[in-house]
Write a protein that holds these residues in place. Structure first.
Motif, PDB file in Angstrom:
ATOM      1  N   HIS A   5       0.838  -1.203   0.000  1.00 11.99           N
ATOM      2  CA  HIS A   5       0.000   0.000   0.000  1.00 11.99           C
ATOM      3  C   HIS A   5       0.869   1.247   0.000  1.00 11.99           C
ATOM      4  O   HIS A   5       2.056   1.197   0.283  1.00 11.99           O
ATOM      5  CB  HIS A   5      -0.984   0.015   1.184  1.00 11.99           C
ATOM      6  CG  HIS A   5      -0.351   0.090   2.547  1.00 11.99           C
ATOM      7  ND1 HIS A   5      -0.092  -1.030   3.311  1.00 11.99           N
ATOM      8  CD2 HIS A   5       0.080   1.148   3.278  1.00 11.99           C
ATOM      9  CE1 HIS A   5       0.452  -0.668   4.465  1.00 11.99           C
ATOM     10  NE2 HIS A   5       0.581   0.656   4.475  1.00 11.99           N
ATOM     11  N   GLU A  51      -3.738   3.671   1.712  1.00 15.03           N
ATOM     12  CA  GLU A  51      -4.020   3.732   3.145  1.00 15.03           C
ATOM     13  C   GLU A  51      -4.089   5.208   3.524  1.00 15.03           C
ATOM     14  O   GLU A  51      -3.067   5.896   3.517  1.00 15.03           O
ATOM     15  CB  GLU A  51      -2.911   3.025   3.939  1.00 15.03           C
ATOM     16  CG  GLU A  51      -3.119   3.050   5.437  1.00 15.03           C
ATOM     17  CD  GLU A  51      -1.901   2.539   6.203  1.00 15.03           C
ATOM     18  OE1 GLU A  51      -2.060   1.694   7.081  1.00 15.03           O
ATOM     19  OE2 GLU A  51      -0.766   2.992   5.917  1.00 15.03           O
ATOM     20  N   HIS A  75       4.103   7.289   3.365  1.00 15.09           N
ATOM     21  CA  HIS A  75       5.009   6.128   3.312  1.00 15.09           C
ATOM     22  C   HIS A  75       4.592   5.178   2.199  1.00 15.09           C
ATOM     23  O   HIS A  75       3.481   5.258   1.671  1.00 15.09           O
ATOM     24  CB  HIS A  75       5.059   5.384   4.653  1.00 15.09           C
ATOM     25  CG  HIS A  75       3.757   4.741   5.068  1.00 15.09           C
ATOM     26  ND1 HIS A  75       2.766   5.421   5.740  1.00 15.09           N
ATOM     27  CD2 HIS A  75       3.291   3.470   4.902  1.00 15.09           C
ATOM     28  CE1 HIS A  75       1.752   4.593   5.982  1.00 15.09           C
ATOM     29  NE2 HIS A  75       2.047   3.405   5.467  1.00 15.09           N
ATOM     30  N   HIS A 106      -2.009  -2.347  11.264  1.00 14.64           N
ATOM     31  CA  HIS A 106      -3.380  -2.461  10.771  1.00 14.64           C
ATOM     32  C   HIS A 106      -3.775  -3.902  10.521  1.00 14.64           C
ATOM     33  O   HIS A 106      -3.000  -4.686   9.998  1.00 14.64           O
ATOM     34  CB  HIS A 106      -3.533  -1.642   9.489  1.00 14.64           C
ATOM     35  CG  HIS A 106      -2.366  -1.825   8.556  1.00 14.64           C
ATOM     36  ND1 HIS A 106      -2.272  -2.884   7.701  1.00 14.64           N
ATOM     37  CD2 HIS A 106      -1.223  -1.111   8.394  1.00 14.64           C
ATOM     38  CE1 HIS A 106      -1.144  -2.796   7.031  1.00 14.64           C
ATOM     39  NE2 HIS A 106      -0.480  -1.739   7.441  1.00 14.64           N
ATOM     40  N   GLU A 125       7.598   1.004   4.933  1.00 12.83           N
ATOM     41  CA  GLU A 125       6.973   0.073   5.868  1.00 12.83           C
ATOM     42  C   GLU A 125       7.112  -1.331   5.290  1.00 12.83           C
ATOM     43  O   GLU A 125       6.894  -1.519   4.089  1.00 12.83           O
ATOM     44  CB  GLU A 125       5.484   0.436   6.048  1.00 12.83           C
ATOM     45  CG  GLU A 125       4.703  -0.508   6.948  1.00 12.83           C
ATOM     46  CD  GLU A 125       3.224  -0.137   7.063  1.00 12.83           C
ATOM     47  OE1 GLU A 125       2.804   0.871   6.468  1.00 12.83           O
ATOM     48  OE2 GLU A 125       2.486  -0.883   7.727  1.00 12.83           O
TER      49      GLU A 125
HETATM   50 CO    CO Z   1       1.025   1.721   6.194  1.00  7.11          CO
END
Ligand code: CO
Length: 131
Positions: A5, A51, A75, A106, A125
């Protein structure tokens, strides 16, 4: 690795989610990650997600980002099958991994972050999807 994402910091989650949904990115769900001080919405963009992140506390990292930079790309997340191995690899290559061990992000997924100063200015990430 593939992109899982792209995280975008927004001031108002519902309005932003509706706007992207109208563009053709369906809303997949929203959730609060209290430990990070954020509310997030996932929107499907093919095999990738957007996201959207909204701060729920003035001292959350997203609130600080919005204060410094305003809304925008926050990110990029890469999916990995083995986050512990990916953390070790990234460390060995000189990336500044912020998490000693994966944290719970998440959807209960294991995640870890890499500081932008070691990644050409982009917060990265690592995400291990639920297996
Ligand atoms: Co994220």
């Amino acid at each position: 690795m593939r992109i899982h994402h792209v995280g975008i910091a927004v001031r108002h989650l519902e309005g932003a989610a509706e706007r992207f949904a109208a563009l053709g990115l369906p809303l997949a769900g929203t959730e609060t990650v209290d430990a990070e001080g954020v509310r997030i919405a996932f929107l499907r963009a093919g095999d990738v997600n957007l996201e959207l992140l909204e701060a729920i506390r003035p001292d959350s990292p997203i609130a600080r980002f919005l204060g410094r930079r305003g809304e925008g790309v926050h990110h990029i997340a890469f999916a990995t099958d083995d986050i512990a191995a990916s953390i070790r690899t990234a460390r060995s290559l000189g990336f500044d991994v912020l998490d000693e061990a994966p944290r719970v992000g998440h959807g209960g997924r294991k995640v870890a972050f890499i500081h932008p100063r070691s990644a050409h200015g982009v917060l990265l990430e690592l995400v291990q999807d639920l297996g």
